[in-house]
Design an enzyme around this catalytic site. Structure first.
Site, PDB file in Angstrom:
ATOM      1  CE  LYS A   1      -4.727  -1.728   1.156  1.00 25.88           C
ATOM      2  NZ  LYS A   1      -5.440  -2.125   1.654  1.00 25.88           N
TER       3      LYS A   1
ATOM      4  NE  ARG B   1      -8.377  -8.167  -0.119  1.00 30.85           N
ATOM      5  CZ  ARG B   1      -7.514  -7.070  -0.882  1.00 30.85           C
ATOM      6  NH1 ARG B   1      -6.223  -6.578  -0.637  1.00 30.85           N
ATOM      7  NH2 ARG B   1      -7.710  -7.233  -1.806  1.00 30.85           N
TER       8      ARG B   1
HETATM    9  N1  HH2 Z   1      -7.401  -4.022   0.107  1.00 29.02           N
HETATM   10  C1  HH2 Z   1      -7.760  -3.687  -1.028  1.00 29.02           C
HETATM   11  C2  HH2 Z   1      -9.080  -4.225  -1.040  1.00 29.02           C
HETATM   12  N2  HH2 Z   1     -10.021  -5.078  -0.967  1.00 29.02           N
HETATM   13  N3  HH2 Z   1     -10.823  -5.905   1.889  1.00 29.02           N
HETATM   14  C3  HH2 Z   1     -10.120  -5.948   3.106  1.00 29.02           C
HETATM   15  N4  HH2 Z   1     -10.671  -7.053   4.034  1.00 29.02           N
HETATM   16  N5  HH2 Z   1      -8.558  -5.048   3.174  1.00 29.02           N
HETATM   17  C4  HH2 Z   1      -7.955  -4.483   2.732  1.00 29.02           C
HETATM   18  O1  HH2 Z   1      -7.362  -3.703   3.634  1.00 29.02           O
HETATM   19  C5  HH2 Z   1      -8.477  -4.783   1.239  1.00 29.02           C
HETATM   20  C6  HH2 Z   1      -9.917  -5.617   1.047  1.00 29.02           C
HETATM   21  C7  HH2 Z   1      -7.096  -2.983  -1.562  1.00 29.02           C
HETATM   22  O2  HH2 Z   1      -5.501  -3.947  -2.351  1.00 29.02           O
HETATM   23  P1  HH2 Z   1      -6.167  -4.289  -3.383  1.00 29.02           P
HETATM   24  O3  HH2 Z   1      -6.756  -5.595  -3.778  1.00 29.02           O
HETATM   25  O4  HH2 Z   1      -4.497  -4.885  -4.228  1.00 29.02           O
HETATM   26  O5  HH2 Z   1      -6.078  -3.033  -4.509  1.00 29.02           O
HETATM   27  P2  HH2 Z   1      -7.291  -2.713  -5.610  1.00 29.02           P
HETATM   28  O6  HH2 Z   1      -8.467  -1.862  -5.008  1.00 29.02           O
HETATM   29  O7  HH2 Z   1      -7.429  -1.913  -6.671  1.00 29.02           O
HETATM   30  O8  HH2 Z   1      -7.908  -3.235  -5.864  1.00 29.02           O
END
Ligand code: HH2
Length: 286
Positions: free
Chosen positions: A228, A262
């Site tokens: 992040k 995660r």
């Molecule tokens: N962070 C993201 C997405 N979903 N869910 C939970 N429970 N906790 C988190 O910290 C979290 C989440 C963001 O990360 P990522 O899926 O890699 O990115 P994007 O939202 O761009 O798909």
């Protein structure tokens, strides 16, 4: 300080939490996720990637089809279903690992649960879709209640919180009460402080450093620091080059009582977790 032990129930599955750190592995089927968007767009590639993550030591696979980063392209329900369902079907044929679906929409959750998903990972903690709590209760799904300040559209324009920890704790308690009223049992809930969701870099650091203060909610804690932007802010490194920063943040999360992480880099962060777990247990086999 010993991590509290819990049993997480999700549909008919049970996961022991607190003895060793569990890894929720990210399977993004989006063209625009901030770190891996577009890499696993075809269902076959996403399934292959998911199976590799299982081999690398994932405990849960988290399938997401809508990026929540600022400026992400909104996805219609039809599109979200078209992206998620074939991947879910493919994974369900190949592995019995618990699967969560990263969505705040009840219809997506419902269809995914029907096809065999076990957990709903709701980044709005049941706020965005009035039907979500009932759907999760009906299927006896596990539910991730993640705190977000504002909405994905507004969260990057918010003024700083007066007391980020109290705000997160209060919102998570509201979410737990909402889930309980809808009939979701406590042993199906996970709490997540929502790193990066409407928090500035300093607020993210406060949440990570003071994570133990969420233990008073008496539920297992999941944290998602992986790759992040607060890590980029500290190290001045792009998203593809944040593994060591993620490792450091992950170690702190575990020390401060996180039960699950995660993560994108399952093999690498799995090694971090094993070492930190062993130190905390003061023994090699945990
Ligand atoms: N962070 C993201 C997405 N979903 N869910 C939970 N429970 N906790 C988190 O910290 C979290 C989440 C963001 O990360 P990522 O899926 O890699 O990115 P994007 O939202 O761009 O798909």
């Amino acid at each position: 300080m010993a991590r509290a032990r819990y049993l997480l129930r999700a549909r008919d599955k049970t996961l022991e939490l607190g003895l060793r750190t569990r890894l929720m592995a990210v399977v993004n089927v989006t063209p625009d996720s901030f770190s891996d968007g577009g890499r696993f767009l075809s269902p076959e590639r996403a399934v292959e990637h998911g199976l590799r993550l299982v081999e690398a030591g994932a405990d849960i696979l988290d399938i997401g089809a809508e990026s929540t980063r600022p400026g992400a392209i909104p996805v219609s329900e039809e599109e979200e279903l078209e992206r998620i369902l074939p991947v879910l079907e493919g994974l369900r044929r190949e592995t019995a690992i618990p699967v969560s679906v990263d969505t705040y929409k009840a219809r997506i959750a419902e269809e995914a649960l029907r096809l065999g998903a076990d957990i709903v990972n709701d980044i709005s903690a049941l706020r965005f879709d009035a039907r979500m709590a009932t759907v999760a209760a009906e299927f006896r799904a596990g539910v991730v209640l993640m705190q977000m300040r504002g909405t994905p559209a507004s969260m990057h324009r918010l003024s700083p919180s007066r007391d980020i920890l109290s705000e997160v704790r209060r919102d998570l308690q509201v979410a737990v009460d909402k889930a309980t009223s809808a009939g979701i049992a406590r042993d199906r809930m996970l709490l997540d402080p929502g790193i990066g969701f409407g928090k500035n870099a300093a607020e993210n650091l406060v949440l990570l450093n003071r994570l133990t203060e969420l233990a008073g909610l008496n539920l297992p804690i999941l944290v998602g620091p992986s790759r992040k932007s607060f890590i980029g802010g500290i190290l001045g490194r792009p998203v593809q080059d944040r593994l060591l920063g993620t490792a450091a943040a992950s170690a702190v999360c575990i020390l401060r009582g996180s039960h699950l992480l995660r993560v994108h880099d399952v093999g690498e962060i799995g090694q971090v977790a094993r070492v930190v777990d062993a130190i905390l247990a003061e023994q090699i086999e945990t």
